[in-house]
Motif scaffolding. Structure first.
Motif, PDB file in Angstrom:
ATOM      1  N   ARG A  81     -56.067 -20.529  81.819  1.00 29.52           N
ATOM      2  CA  ARG A  81     -54.518 -20.642  81.941  1.00 29.52           C
ATOM      3  C   ARG A  81     -53.816 -19.650  80.964  1.00 29.52           C
ATOM      4  NH1 ARG A  81     -54.799 -27.127  81.493  1.00 29.52           N
ATOM      5  NH2 ARG A  81     -55.352 -27.363  83.839  1.00 29.52           N
ATOM      6  N   GLU A 146     -55.116 -23.648  91.486  1.00 23.06           N
ATOM      7  CA  GLU A 146     -54.417 -24.408  90.894  1.00 23.06           C
ATOM      8  C   GLU A 146     -55.202 -24.464  89.221  1.00 23.06           C
ATOM      9  OE1 GLU A 146     -57.101 -26.598  93.814  1.00 23.06           O
ATOM     10  OE2 GLU A 146     -55.797 -24.981  93.657  1.00 23.06           O
ATOM     11  N   TYR A 148     -55.203 -22.085  87.367  1.00 22.44           N
ATOM     12  CA  TYR A 148     -54.411 -21.288  86.460  1.00 22.44           C
ATOM     13  C   TYR A 148     -53.303 -22.295  85.955  1.00 22.44           C
ATOM     14  CZ  TYR A 148     -57.379 -17.339  87.873  1.00 22.44           C
ATOM     15  OH  TYR A 148     -58.486 -16.470  88.238  1.00 22.44           O
ATOM     16  N   GLU A 149     -52.960 -23.190  86.655  1.00 23.49           N
ATOM     17  CA  GLU A 149     -51.596 -23.933  86.319  1.00 23.49           C
ATOM     18  C   GLU A 149     -51.827 -24.980  85.119  1.00 23.49           C
ATOM     19  OE1 GLU A 149     -50.792 -25.665  89.975  1.00 23.49           O
ATOM     20  OE2 GLU A 149     -50.431 -23.801  91.041  1.00 23.49           O
TER      21      GLU A 149
END
Length: 304
Positions: A81, A146, A148-149
């Motif tokens: 992230r 997802e 990285y979210e």
């Protein structure tokens, strides 16, 4: 069904469920606090794949963090992230469970300083090379979008109820994000723990020692493969090796077992499904297996 094996399985399942749940929540919360005080740009600059020193820093970060293979996952999520370099993140993933202070200390006590230095240098070298090669080969495309979210906190925050509500406490906000993250990986965690506990309970050390004895030319390969399904903590894997040696298991095979079980337990592989696509997971396991096998044969060549 052997009652003792069933009890061992249930005991391990209970122990791992409690331990890994607490570890995941604690480490995820800690990472959330770090992200609050260390901006992503700073992490990017330190662990940039464009900076050659980033690979060494990632390996050393893995060496000083006392994480097992599963507890590296929430830390890895934080690096993803923060948009740290992909290659350096992989170096951390490979090195953290293999080079943490606990396993290095136990290695020194059990095998001596010369063997410990060999293990440390070999494991760190392969981790850095593997991370660099995966970056250059474009394996970053196998990270799920997802991953990285940042999780959306569940429950009411500052946007609920009306304009008179005060902004949500930052510590509570981190906890909500941590809990949201945990709920996403919970199915993977439980599946990995269940399978790993069954294998642990029903695979006696006598069997492991017999198929990986000095008489078996494939002992090192077999040990590396057997190590993957097992979930053995660093605190246990090295003391266990003494018992396996006493039962006739070769030292090179023990080395391969340590790398396989500490570096890529089945529980960790299942957890990685929440972050990576299948080609990346297969490659991750292949790197750990290669490291285990090559280190086992090299150990026999140099020390026996």
């Amino acid at each position: 069904m052997n009652i003792e094996m069933l009890n061992n399985t249930l005991g391990m399942f209970t122990f791992l469920t409690v331990e890994l749940t607490l570890l995941f929540l604690a480490i995820s919360y800690f990472v959330g606090v770090l992200q609050l005080y260390i901006p992503p740009a700073k992490i990017q600059s330190i662990l940039s794949s464009q900076n050659g020193k980033g690979y060494i820093i990632a390996a050393l970060l893995g060496a000083i963090t006392p994480f097992c293979s599963c507890s590296t996952i929430p830390f890895l999520k934080g690096l993803l992230r923060a948009k740290a370099g992909f290659g350096t993140m992989m170096v951390f993933l490979f090195s953290s469970p293999l080079l943490n202070p606990i396993i290095i200390g136990l290695f020194a006590i059990t095998f001596g300083l010369k063997v410990t230095l060999f293990y440390f240098t070999f494991a760190m070298g392969i981790a850095v090379i593997a991370g660099y090669m995966l970056e250059k080969l474009g394996f970053e495309k196998y990270v799920k979008p997802e991953a990285y979210e940042a999780p959306k906190p569940s429950g009411c925050g500052s946007s609920c109820g009306g304009s008179n509500n005060k902004p949500e406490n930052k510590w509570l906000s981190i906890w909500r994000s941590t809990w949201s993250d945990f709920k996403k990986v919970l199915p993977y965690l439980m599946a990995g723990i269940a399978i790993g506990s069954l294998i642990y309970g029903f695979m006696p050390t006598e069997f492991v020692a017999s198929v990986a004895s000095d008489d078996n030319p494939w002992a090192i390969v077999v040990s590396a493969v057997i190590g993957i399904p097992l979930y053995i903590r660093a605190e246990a894997v090295i003391p266990l090796s003494s018992a396996l040696v006493a039962k006739g298991m070769g030292l090179g095979a023990v080395m391969a077992l340590i790398i396989g079980s500490a570096g890529a337990s089945l529980t960790e592989v299942v957890l990685l499904k929440s972050l990576f696509k299948n080609p990346m997971i297969i490659t991750f396991v292949a790197v750990i297996l290669t490291m285990a096998i090559v280190m086992g044969f090299t150990y026999n060549l140099l020390f026996i």
